[in-house]
Design an enzyme around this catalytic site. Structure first.
Site, PDB file in Angstrom:
ATOM      1  N   SER A  19     -20.020  12.320 -22.443  1.00 19.49           N
ATOM      2  CA  SER A  19     -20.015  12.683 -23.820  1.00 19.49           C
ATOM      3  C   SER A  19     -21.349  12.912 -24.187  1.00 19.49           C
ATOM      4  CB  SER A  19     -19.612  11.394 -24.632  1.00 19.49           C
ATOM      5  OG  SER A  19     -18.224  10.875 -24.298  1.00 19.49           O
ATOM      6  N   ILE A  20     -21.496  13.612 -25.484  1.00 17.98           N
ATOM      7  CA  ILE A  20     -22.603  14.020 -26.156  1.00 17.98           C
ATOM      8  C   ILE A  20     -23.372  12.447 -26.528  1.00 17.98           C
ATOM      9  CG2 ILE A  20     -23.598  14.974 -28.256  1.00 17.98           C
ATOM     10  CD1 ILE A  20     -21.852  17.479 -27.764  1.00 17.98           C
ATOM     11  N   ALA A  95      -8.664  17.936 -31.966  1.00 17.49           N
ATOM     12  CA  ALA A  95      -7.489  18.979 -32.482  1.00 17.49           C
ATOM     13  C   ALA A  95      -6.561  18.903 -31.509  1.00 17.49           C
ATOM     14  CB  ALA A  95      -8.074  20.290 -32.705  1.00 17.49           C
ATOM     15  N   TYR A 155     -11.177  28.444 -30.873  1.00 16.06           N
ATOM     16  CA  TYR A 155     -11.842  27.090 -31.563  1.00 16.06           C
ATOM     17  C   TYR A 155     -10.733  26.885 -32.753  1.00 16.06           C
ATOM     18  CZ  TYR A 155     -15.544  23.949 -32.213  1.00 16.06           C
ATOM     19  OH  TYR A 155     -16.291  22.544 -32.387  1.00 16.06           O
ATOM     20  N   LYS A 162     -15.221  22.256 -38.553  1.00 12.60           N
ATOM     21  CA  LYS A 162     -16.778  22.160 -38.476  1.00 12.60           C
ATOM     22  C   LYS A 162     -17.290  22.842 -39.564  1.00 12.60           C
ATOM     23  CE  LYS A 162     -17.236  20.237 -34.424  1.00 12.60           C
ATOM     24  NZ  LYS A 162     -17.340  18.637 -34.278  1.00 12.60           N
ATOM     25  N   ARG A 192     -19.983  20.768 -21.064  1.00 15.10           N
ATOM     26  CA  ARG A 192     -18.402  20.074 -20.286  1.00 15.10           C
ATOM     27  C   ARG A 192     -18.269  18.697 -20.658  1.00 15.10           C
ATOM     28  NH1 ARG A 192     -19.995  22.331 -14.975  1.00 15.10           N
ATOM     29  NH2 ARG A 192     -19.496  24.553 -15.148  1.00 15.10           N
ATOM     30  N   ALA A 195     -13.615  16.590 -24.726  1.00 16.91           N
ATOM     31  CA  ALA A 195     -13.398  17.330 -26.139  1.00 16.91           C
ATOM     32  C   ALA A 195     -13.321  18.776 -25.705  1.00 16.91           C
ATOM     33  CB  ALA A 195     -14.120  16.995 -27.200  1.00 16.91           C
TER      34      ALA A 195
HETATM   35  P1  NAD Z   1     -15.950  13.474 -26.243  1.00 19.99           P
HETATM   36  O1  NAD Z   1     -14.510  13.806 -25.691  1.00 19.99           O
HETATM   37  O2  NAD Z   1     -16.960  12.869 -25.120  1.00 19.99           O
HETATM   38  O3  NAD Z   1     -16.141  12.825 -27.462  1.00 19.99           O
HETATM   39  C1  NAD Z   1     -15.371  12.956 -28.510  1.00 19.99           C
HETATM   40  C2  NAD Z   1     -15.171  11.679 -29.236  1.00 19.99           C
HETATM   41  O4  NAD Z   1     -14.120  11.703 -30.311  1.00 19.99           O
HETATM   42  C3  NAD Z   1     -14.410  10.744 -28.067  1.00 19.99           C
HETATM   43  O5  NAD Z   1     -15.077   9.668 -27.735  1.00 19.99           O
HETATM   44  C4  NAD Z   1     -13.033  10.391 -28.677  1.00 19.99           C
HETATM   45  O6  NAD Z   1     -12.676   9.037 -28.410  1.00 19.99           O
HETATM   46  C5  NAD Z   1     -13.615  10.488 -30.215  1.00 19.99           C
HETATM   47  N1  NAD Z   1     -12.480  10.407 -31.142  1.00 19.99           N
HETATM   48  C6  NAD Z   1     -11.038  11.259 -31.082  1.00 19.99           C
HETATM   49  N2  NAD Z   1     -10.390  10.806 -31.847  1.00 19.99           N
HETATM   50  C7  NAD Z   1     -10.849   9.793 -32.584  1.00 19.99           C
HETATM   51  C8  NAD Z   1     -10.355   8.940 -33.408  1.00 19.99           C
HETATM   52  N3  NAD Z   1      -9.177   8.860 -33.949  1.00 19.99           N
HETATM   53  N4  NAD Z   1     -11.317   7.615 -33.728  1.00 19.99           N
HETATM   54  C9  NAD Z   1     -12.394   7.276 -33.271  1.00 19.99           C
HETATM   55  N5  NAD Z   1     -12.805   8.427 -32.243  1.00 19.99           N
HETATM   56  C10 NAD Z   1     -12.049   9.420 -32.001  1.00 19.99           C
HETATM   57  O7  NAD Z   1     -16.507  15.115 -26.370  1.00 19.99           O
HETATM   58  P2  NAD Z   1     -18.069  15.551 -26.969  1.00 19.99           P
HETATM   59  O8  NAD Z   1     -18.161  16.991 -26.526  1.00 19.99           O
HETATM   60  O9  NAD Z   1     -19.025  14.858 -26.581  1.00 19.99           O
HETATM   61  O10 NAD Z   1     -17.779  15.714 -28.541  1.00 19.99           O
HETATM   62  C11 NAD Z   1     -18.707  14.721 -29.508  1.00 19.99           C
HETATM   63  C12 NAD Z   1     -18.939  15.628 -30.743  1.00 19.99           C
HETATM   64  O11 NAD Z   1     -19.721  16.951 -30.276  1.00 19.99           O
HETATM   65  C13 NAD Z   1     -17.532  16.387 -31.371  1.00 19.99           C
HETATM   66  O12 NAD Z   1     -17.781  16.333 -32.772  1.00 19.99           O
HETATM   67  C14 NAD Z   1     -17.636  17.636 -30.660  1.00 19.99           C
HETATM   68  O13 NAD Z   1     -16.860  18.471 -31.696  1.00 19.99           O
HETATM   69  C15 NAD Z   1     -19.033  17.904 -31.020  1.00 19.99           C
HETATM   70  N6  NAD Z   1     -19.686  19.093 -30.173  1.00 19.99           N
HETATM   71  C16 NAD Z   1     -19.221  19.363 -28.818  1.00 19.99           C
HETATM   72  C17 NAD Z   1     -19.637  20.458 -28.188  1.00 19.99           C
HETATM   73  C18 NAD Z   1     -19.420  20.661 -26.518  1.00 19.99           C
HETATM   74  O14 NAD Z   1     -19.152  21.735 -26.449  1.00 19.99           O
HETATM   75  N7  NAD Z   1     -18.828  19.618 -25.769  1.00 19.99           N
HETATM   76  C19 NAD Z   1     -20.279  21.369 -28.622  1.00 19.99           C
HETATM   77  C20 NAD Z   1     -20.958  21.247 -29.958  1.00 19.99           C
HETATM   78  C21 NAD Z   1     -20.469  20.011 -30.629  1.00 19.99           C
END
Ligand code: NAD
Length: 265
Positions: A19-20, A95, A155, A162, A192, A195
């Site tokens: 996770s980020i 989503a 997307y 976003k 990777r 999400a």
């Molecule tokens: P991730 O799956 O590790 O994190 C997404 C998180 O959202 C998870 O911990 C999940 O439990 C949480 N979540 C979903 N539904 C929820 C709810 N109802 N209540 C509380 N939490 C909920 O994936 P990630 O890529 O680390 O995503 C983190 C953020 O970074 C997101 O906003 C994502 O859009 C954004 N992001 C991701 C990327 C990428 O390429 N991975 C790029 C840019 C932005």
């Protein structure tokens, strides 16, 4: 002395070590922040708790951001444990699979509402709930992606979400500026994660990314963590309402050429 020494920081959205939110949590820990972590769903508890232990985090709370009562209860628990907080990170998005694979015009009403509720409204709701315990000089941030301003295939509704999230960042920054609380977004390149795996064609896009980005490198959760440290710290004291790109420069390129074409010149 760490850049976040003496600051209480809450990170929402930790699912696993990809996770980020984990990159951000580790970077905050390295810089001396006192951490709190929130996650969604019992299923994730067994992954999140050991990670929290690694960074000495005592406050680990479950919070489904679609539930107002859970948000209120989490804010109450944070108030009891920390008193005041200085940093709030929203790293949450969702989503449905259909919404991330079918053409955008086939987005369902429920799918649209759900994506916008979890990925955007929750940022507003968390800000509202935690504002009473934010110290002046505090920093709030969320995670966004370039699919908000340009089309990224598949997307779809997440790009629309976003765009709304980035706009919300500016409106929240305007509201909270007089209280000296800053609100910013980090736009990360593809990474990777759980999400990302839900977005149709992500693997191909991920592979292509490093060829097209000026720095010729993919982005890591550590890169995002370091940018989050900057936004959380006093080094960014006069920066608010901004979208900070952490994407190896990808968003700055208008016309992309393949590496082969590049060599033949
Ligand atoms: P991730 O799956 O590790 O994190 C997404 C998180 O959202 C998870 O911990 C999940 O439990 C949480 N979540 C979903 N539904 C929820 C709810 N109802 N209540 C509380 N939490 C909920 O994936 P990630 O890529 O680390 O995503 C983190 C953020 O970074 C997101 O906003 C994502 O859009 C954004 N992001 C991701 C990327 C990428 O390429 N991975 C790029 C840019 C932005």
């Amino acid at each position: 002395m760490g850049l976040l020494e003496g600051k209480n920081a809450l990170v929402f959205g930790l699912a696993n070590d990809k996770s980020i939110a984990w990159g951000i949590t580790q970077a905050f820990h390295r810089e001396g922040a006192n951490l709190g972590i929130s996650y969604a769903g019992e299923m994730l508890e067994r992954r999140v708790k050991p990670l929290a232990e690694k960074v000495g985090c005592q406050w680990v709370e479950e919070c489904d951001v679609t539930k107002d009562d859970q948000i209120a209860a989490t804010a109450e628990k944070a108030a009891q444990h920390f008193g005041k907080i200085d940093v709030l990170v929203h790293s949450i998005a969702f989503a449905g699979k259909d919404e991330l694979s079918k053409p955008y015009y086939q987005t369902s009403r429920d799918g649209f509402k759900n994506a916008l509720d979890i990925s955007v409204f929750s940022f507003v709701a968390l800000t509202n709930a935690f504002l009473p315990i934010m110290n002046p000089g505090g920093s709030i941030m969320c995670l966004t992606y370039y699919g908000s301003v340009k089309v990224a295939p598949n997307y779809n509704v997440m790009g629309v979400a976003k765009a709304a999230l980035e706009s919300s960042t500016r409106y929240l920054a305007f509201d909270l500026g007089p209280q000296k609380i800053r609100v910013n977004a980090i736009s990360a390149g593809p990474i990777r994660t759980l999400a990302a795996a839900g977005v149709g064609g992500f693997r191909d896009m991920y592979k292509h990314f490093a060829d097209a980005a000026p720095l010729r490198e993919n982005v890591t959760i550590d890169d995002v963590g370091n940018a989050a440290v900057f936004l959380a710290s006093d080094l960014s004291a006069r920066i608010t309402g901004e979208v900070l790109y952490v994407d190896s420069g990808f968003n700055t390129v208008g016309v992309q050429i393949s590496p082969k074409e590049e060599k033949s010149e």
